[in-house]
Write a protein that holds these residues in place. Structure first.
Motif, short mmCIF file in Angstrom:
data_model
loop_
_atom_site.label_atom_id
_atom_site.label_comp_id
_atom_site.label_asym_id
_atom_site.label_seq_id
_atom_site.Cartn_x
_atom_site.Cartn_y
_atom_site.Cartn_z
N GLU A 21 0.82 -1.22 0.00
CA GLU A 21 0.00 0.00 0.00
C GLU A 21 0.85 1.27 0.00
O GLU A 21 0.61 2.17 -0.82
CB GLU A 21 -0.96 -0.01 1.19
CG GLU A 21 -2.01 1.08 1.12
CD GLU A 21 -3.14 0.86 2.10
OE1 GLU A 21 -4.02 1.73 2.20
OE2 GLU A 21 -3.16 -0.21 2.77
N THR A 28 1.87 6.24 -7.50
CA THR A 28 0.79 6.83 -8.26
C THR A 28 1.02 8.30 -8.61
O THR A 28 0.91 8.69 -9.79
CB THR A 28 -0.55 6.65 -7.54
OG1 THR A 28 -0.80 5.24 -7.36
CG2 THR A 28 -1.70 7.26 -8.32
N ARG A 57 -7.36 -5.53 -2.88
CA ARG A 57 -7.95 -4.26 -2.45
C ARG A 57 -7.39 -3.08 -3.26
O ARG A 57 -8.15 -2.19 -3.67
CB ARG A 57 -7.67 -4.06 -0.96
CG ARG A 57 -8.36 -2.83 -0.38
CD ARG A 57 -8.25 -2.77 1.12
NE ARG A 57 -6.88 -2.55 1.58
CZ ARG A 57 -6.16 -3.46 2.22
NH1 ARG A 57 -6.65 -4.66 2.48
NH2 ARG A 57 -4.93 -3.18 2.61
N LEU A 58 -6.10 -3.10 -3.53
CA LEU A 58 -5.49 -2.02 -4.31
C LEU A 58 -6.01 -2.01 -5.75
O LEU A 58 -6.28 -0.95 -6.32
CB LEU A 58 -3.96 -2.17 -4.31
CG LEU A 58 -3.26 -2.02 -2.96
CD1 LEU A 58 -1.76 -2.25 -3.11
CD2 LEU A 58 -3.52 -0.64 -2.36
N ALA A 60 -8.88 -3.12 -6.80
CA ALA A 60 -10.28 -2.71 -6.82
C ALA A 60 -10.41 -1.19 -6.75
O ALA A 60 -11.35 -0.61 -7.31
CB ALA A 60 -11.02 -3.36 -5.64
N ALA A 61 -9.46 -0.54 -6.09
CA ALA A 61 -9.53 0.91 -5.93
C ALA A 61 -8.86 1.66 -7.07
O ALA A 61 -9.18 2.84 -7.31
CB ALA A 61 -8.87 1.31 -4.60
N GLU A 62 -7.93 1.03 -7.78
CA GLU A 62 -7.18 1.70 -8.84
C GLU A 62 -7.20 0.83 -10.10
O GLU A 62 -6.55 -0.21 -10.16
CB GLU A 62 -5.73 1.94 -8.39
CG GLU A 62 -4.78 2.44 -9.47
CD GLU A 62 -5.28 3.67 -10.20
OE1 GLU A 62 -5.74 3.52 -11.37
OE2 GLU A 62 -5.23 4.76 -9.59
#
Length: 240
Positions: A21, A28, A57-58, A60-62
């Motif tokens: 994370e 980014t 999780r990463l 899904a968000a990006e």
């Protein structure tokens, strides 16, 4: 429809749950400032910690994050090879997942990748490791230079920017990642180096030590020397 990436960042992962994370959080904004479409490919090499859950999780968000998963733990060379196969960008950046590679160096890699250059390698001018690891690396680099003629300052650094064209015919074997610039040169490519910032590991433990890196790498030098004498140049066919 999302724009096709021009830059693919390939990051092999094995048990790096605490680093993923913060690594993406650093990556980014640096990638966004480059002004070119990008993707990040995390290659999960059968991690046994919570890396898979963190990566899911990463991703899904990006939407620019993609995950490649190994069912069996196969090592860093396999991780890079899987990333190369899945990468869509014409430029491929390889880096580690342990936060020791500084994303702030990425613009300098792109600047160094000028006309006629196929691979830019980083070298750690101020290495954040103990004296034994530094001694082992110096010994390995000298031996490697004697056997292969490779004059890289820091052959063990896998923070590199490569044109995908130069990866098309690279042989895949256990240890390939250590010799990637040498293999590219053997095929007729041009390799250059830049100094980079090396950072101390904050979370987790190193997966590589003297026993599983130095001795195997020294033996591999002889196989790479054979390949240097047999390699085909990748720039074999001209467009008409």
């Amino acid at each position: 429809m999302a724009e096709a990436p021009r830059l693919s960042v390939v990051i092999p992962v094995f048990n790096e749950q605490d680093n993923l994370e913060p690594l993406l959080a650093e990556l980014t904004p640096v990638l966004d400032r480059l002004g070119l479409p990008w993707e990040v490919l995390f290659v999960n090499d059968a991690s046994t910690d919570a890396s898979a859950q963190v990566l899911a999780r990463l991703a899904a968000a990006e939407p620019r994050v993609r995950i490649v998963t190994h069912r069996l733990n196969s090592g860093e060379s396999a991780g890079q090879a899987s990333g190369f196969r899945a990468a869509r960008g014409e430029l491929v950046l390889t880096m580690d997942a342990d936060l020791q590679n500084d994303p702030a160096d990425i613009p300098r890699y792109l600047t160094a990748l000028g006309t006629g250059v196929h691979c830019v390698c980083g070298y750690r001018a101020d290495r954040q490791e103990g004296w034994l690891r530094r001694f082992a690396s110096r010994t390995a680099n000298r031996f490697r230079a004697a056997i292969t003629g490779d004059r890289l300052r820091d052959a063990g650094c896998t923070y590199r920017l490569i044109r995908r064209q130069a990866l098309a015919d690279i042989p895949v074997f256990n240890g390939m990642h250590r010799f990637l610039p040498t293999l590219i040169t053997a095929q007729g490519g041009t390799v250059t180096e830049i100094p980079i910032n090396d950072r101390a590991r904050r979370f987790g433990v190193s997966k590589y030590g003297i026993n599983n890196r130095l001795w195997r790498g020294l033996v591999d030098c002889f196989g790479v020397r054979w390949y240097q004498r047999r390699a085909l140049r990748f720039d074999r066919v001209a467009d008409t």
